[in-house]
Design an enzyme around this catalytic site. Structure first.
Site, PDB file in Angstrom:
ATOM      1  N   TYR A  40      -5.919 -16.149  -4.772  1.00 39.73           N
ATOM      2  CA  TYR A  40      -6.664 -16.094  -6.032  1.00 39.73           C
ATOM      3  C   TYR A  40      -6.369 -17.306  -6.902  1.00 39.73           C
ATOM      4  O   TYR A  40      -5.228 -17.790  -6.972  1.00 39.73           O
ATOM      5  CB  TYR A  40      -6.309 -14.815  -6.804  1.00 39.73           C
ATOM      6  CG  TYR A  40      -6.910 -13.564  -6.221  1.00 39.73           C
ATOM      7  CD1 TYR A  40      -8.292 -13.401  -6.168  1.00 39.73           C
ATOM      8  CD2 TYR A  40      -6.109 -12.550  -5.722  1.00 39.73           C
ATOM      9  CE1 TYR A  40      -8.857 -12.256  -5.636  1.00 39.73           C
ATOM     10  CE2 TYR A  40      -6.660 -11.386  -5.189  1.00 39.73           C
ATOM     11  CZ  TYR A  40      -8.038 -11.255  -5.153  1.00 39.73           C
ATOM     12  OH  TYR A  40      -8.594 -10.122  -4.613  1.00 39.73           O
ATOM     13  N   LYS A  53      19.122   8.863  -9.564  1.00 38.99           N
ATOM     14  CA  LYS A  53      17.960   8.706 -10.441  1.00 38.99           C
ATOM     15  C   LYS A  53      17.023   7.648  -9.872  1.00 38.99           C
ATOM     16  O   LYS A  53      17.410   6.852  -9.010  1.00 38.99           O
ATOM     17  CB  LYS A  53      18.403   8.308 -11.853  1.00 38.99           C
ATOM     18  CG  LYS A  53      19.175   6.996 -11.918  1.00 38.99           C
ATOM     19  CD  LYS A  53      19.584   6.678 -13.348  1.00 38.99           C
ATOM     20  CE  LYS A  53      20.306   5.328 -13.412  1.00 38.99           C
ATOM     21  NZ  LYS A  53      20.617   4.926 -14.790  1.00 38.99           N
TER      22      LYS A  53
END
Length: 829
Positions: A724, A496
């Site tokens: 940033y 999965k």
């Protein structure tokens, strides 16, 4: 009915051996082994101690015994026979002959169509393309990779099982009489002869004789597919008298044939092919333009027509053919060059193929070829290199570099810009890499010349961010956990979430090859993708929803049923899909204390009442989920879950007249709670190299490595800021490296500004500033690094568990969070 397993007593009889040591002759064998390093399931493996010029399998018998192998075929009695008291040992005159005899006996049990492919070039590509073209319509067994030798063919044929309805095997020979051994093993019903070329000419009188030797594969086929334009092949067919006993399906670009090619029209990246078949004009389009691909595609076209496929379907599938990245590699080179590395073979025919590929590269006008001596051609050097020179002229090569004494002696034959060196070392010492710029470079050298050193010097050192997946390590981890299981306990592999970030069908395919019993996905669309990729294993879907049940039924997936609501959704879908002819397998989820999904114990009696007597539904398993199997402090709770589950699963199973599997053990429980293994275990994170308990980590191998490079290096001053919001402020002069990976690739922003570390040249480099969408900055002040150097985000030398600890998370989150835009590269040693 055909066997998938054979007892030791049966095998002894088949190979006419002598059982010199007997433990249990009823032991059933399903795996054949020839390499001590590549065991799959030791207890059901039969090891053949092959003897070659370079090695002797008898040397590894004791090592294999220690690894759990108990069944051997030998030529020489082991000196340490008493130490192998628990083994079955069969003695034969020749272990290779015994291997081939066993495979031939196995082949005789099957009556399905078998396509046999031989020829000088194109065998593997035709085989793989036929698989691509036919796998939607057939359950196919085929030769792995290029398993076409005296050893590879029997190992390929051994893969045949009763659920296969088509087999495709390739066969290659290098000497006379070798095909006599391969024909009884493959016993093809349909033959494909790709072409006849120069490879191994030295071992045959001429190519007509070589064609005759290869044609021995097809003495008993029903139909032989080949191109009648090949003179030596046609002469070989006539001389052997083969046409008296078999029928042919011919194709030609020059004359009348069963499939007559009338037009070949390259159009951009595609080639349009038009032909006449049964007096009707038909056409296809393939996504290739080189001559070799055109020839290989026509072989496939002719074969599909012979098998009765209609041309519209053939044309649809032909357009989606995928190239095989197995022999020729293209990568970015230095100084804006493109580097083409082809070290798979080095003869005149494969050189022509490589030159066609070189000519497809339109990004550079200038073309350079670096070629070593062509060895064992069976021809005089003067004739050979004259033909090479003419070929280079024909392909409009601008510059030629010859390496080797043989080719250097014939330098005057080459008319273009040229240079020659006696050895690879002389070239590396004498030639400046700055001499290459803005050109396509083809590297083609015999292995003894070590051209990988040239590749290293010419390839661009800066590469994209990639997640490398080591398939050998994956198999090792599978076998580690298998070794802990009692005989008969099945393995359900969790694939999965894109196989924990490692890939989809790529991982499922190798798990299928290594015979896990079940796969598990989270959602139906994951299972559908695996089915379309040719995965035949049973697949459990853990989170079915109302919209997915039609696909679940159509693709024979098996949903987890965890509530009466979900059961009703399945029943409604079954009513809609009345054409379904077989019951849908389901897996009943019981909540034993996890309190997530699952039926409560009090609901079990009602559940049994609703399921009993339903012909359209079959309970495949009852299972539950352990909440804390890796936590010693919660062991009492885990044992309570196991006990409750045993009671409920027995309560359910006794109500049905067919076997129902029980499973509750996850990766941690496989090791810590043997009583929880029941009929099957669910192997998840451990398969991918991450142990739930630290003390077990050394037993596993690292599967995934996320690596990138340094794009740029900057020197910043004290008080300068990075990234940033200026979150990082340098306290002193600092060297910063920019790495092209960011949170859009799966690198969590929680690792920003000193929390996380990456590894450069074996040293830890802290992340500085905020991790950006596509880039991350690291401090390399104390590391002597350069632009283009490799950066490890996680891998063998930088465990993913460390990264998880730094970000306050778990390895699952990191692995499943690696973005799809990060290229996965799979390799297998």
């Amino acid at each position: 009915m055909s066997n998938s397993e054979y007892s030791i007593s049966e095998i002894t009889r088949i190979i006419k051996g002598e059982l010199i040591l007997e433990s249990d002759t009823n032991t059933m064998i399903s795996e054949l082994a020839i390499d001590s390093r590549r065991l799959i399931v030791p207890e059901v493996s039969l090891f053949f101690a092959l003897i070659s010029k370079r090695n002797d399998g008898h040397k590894y018998i004791e090592e294999l015994y220690d690894k759990g192998v108990r069944n051997f075929v030998v030529e020489n009695e082991p000196a340490n026979l008493l130490l192998l008291y628990n083994a079955n040992i069969i003695k034969v005159k020749n272990t290779l002959t015994a291997l081939q005899t066993l495979a031939a006996a196995h082949r005789k049990q099957f009556s399905i169509p078998v396509i046999g492919i031989t020829g000088s070039n194109g065998k593997t590509i035709v085989k793989e393309w036929l698989y691509q073209l036919l796998n939607e319509s057939r359950n196919i067994v085929r030769s792995p990779k290029s398993f076409n030798s005296q050893i590879g063919v029997p190992l390929s044929v051994w893969q045949m099982r009763e659920d296969h309805d088509l087999a495709i095997f390739e066969a290659g020979i290098s000497e006379q009489d070798e095909m006599d051994h391969l024909q009884p093993i493959i016993q093809p019903t349909i033959g494909i002869f790709t072409n006849i070329g120069h490879a191994h000419d030295e071992n045959f009188i001429n190519r007509t004789q070589k064609a005759g030797e290869k044609l021995k594969l097809f003495t008993k086929v029903k139909k032989l597919v080949y191109c009648i334009d090949q003179k030596e092949l046609q002469e070989g067919i006539i001389k052997t008298g083969l046409l008296k006993n078999i029928e042919t399906f011919t194709w030609s670009r020059k004359t009348l044939a069963d499939l007559q090619i009338t037009k070949v029209h390259p159009d951009g990246h595609f080639t349009q092919l038009t032909g006449v078949y049964k007096e009707t004009e038909i056409d296809i389009e393939i996504p290739f333009t080189d001559e070799a691909s055109i020839e290989n595609a026509i072989h496939c076209w002719a074969t599909m027509l012979l098998m009765g496929f209609n041309n519209p379907l053939i044309a649809k599938r032909m357009r989606t053919l995928q190239p095989l990245a197995m022999r020729l590699e293209m990568k970015a080179g230095i100084n804006n060059c493109t580097l083409i590395n082809d070290s798979y073979s080095n003869d005149i025919d494969s050189l022509s193929i490589a030159l066609d590929f070189l000519n497809q590269q339109k990004q550079h006008r200038r073309k350079t070829v670096i070629l070593s001596d062509i060895l064992q051609s069976g021809r005089s050097d003067s004739h050979l290199y004259n033909e090479v020179s003419e070929l280079l002229d024909q392909k409009q090569v601008d510059r030629f570099i010859g390496i080797g004494k043989g080719i250097s002696r014939h330098s005057t034959l080459f008319k273009m810009e040229k240079e020659f060196f006696n050895t690879t070392e002389e070239f590396l010492d004498s030639y400046s890499v700055n001499a290459f710029a803005n050109e396509s470079i083809l590297l083609k050298g015999a292995r003894v010349f070590g051209f990988e050193r040239i590749t290293e010097s010419l390839q661009q050192k800066t590469h994209e961010t990639v997640l490398e997946i080591d398939l050998n390590a994956l198999v090792h981890n599978l076998n580690y956990y298998r070794s802990k299981l009692e005989p008969g306990v099945k393995v359900m592999a969790m694939v999965k979430a894109f196989s924990y970030g490692s890939g989809s069908y790529e991982i499922a395919n190798i798990l299928q090859f290594h015979q896990v019993d079940y796969l598990t996905v989270a959602y139906a669309d994951e299972g559908v993708e695996l089915r379309k990729a040719g995965i035949k294993l049973p697949i459990m879907v853990m989170n079915p929803d109302e919209e997915s049940f039609d696909s679940i039924i159509k693709y024979q997936l098996e949903p987890e049923i965890y509530s009466f609501r979900v059961l009703k959704m399945l029943e409604a879908a079954l009513l809609r899909m009345t054409i379904n002819s077989q019951p849908v397998g389901i897996h009943i989820k019981i909540d034993t204390g996890m309190h997530r999904l699952g039926f409560d114990p009090a609901e079990v009696d009602e559940l049994i009442n609703q399921l009993k007597g339903r012909a359209t539904i079959r309970v495949k398993s009852v299972f539950s989920h352990l909440a804390a199997s890796d936590s010693e402090s919660n062991d009492d709770f885990t044992r309570h879950q196991i006990s409750l589950f045993r009671m409920i699963s027995e309560r359910i199973s006794i109500e049905f007249d067919y076997p129902i599997l029980s499973h509750i053990a996850n990766t941690a429980a496989i090791t810590r709670f043997p009583e929880a293994r029941f009929d099957m275990v669910r192997l998840g994170i451990g398969l991918y190299g991450i142990a739930p308990m630290p003390e077990e980590q050394d037993n596993l191998e690292n599967v995934s490595t996320l690596r990138s490079v340094i794009s740029q290096i900057k020197h910043i001053q004290a008080d300068d800021t990075v990234g940033y919001n200026r979150r990082y402020k340098a306290k002193k002069e600092t060297i910063i490296a920019i790495v092209p990976i960011g949170y859009a690739d799966g690198l969590s922003r929680a690792l920003s500004n000193g929390i996380g570390h990456l590894k450069v040249r074996g040293k830890f480099a802290p992340i500085v500033g905020s991790i950006c969408m596509d880039m991350t900055m690291i401090d390399i002040t104390c590391i002597n690094a350069q632009e283009g150097d490799e950066v490890i985000i996680f891998g063998k030398d930088l465990p993913i568990t460390r990264l998880a600890d730094e970000m306050g998370s778990i390895p699952y989150e990191i692995l499943t969070g690696i973005s799809q835009r990060v290229k996965r590269v799979y390799f297998q040693e």
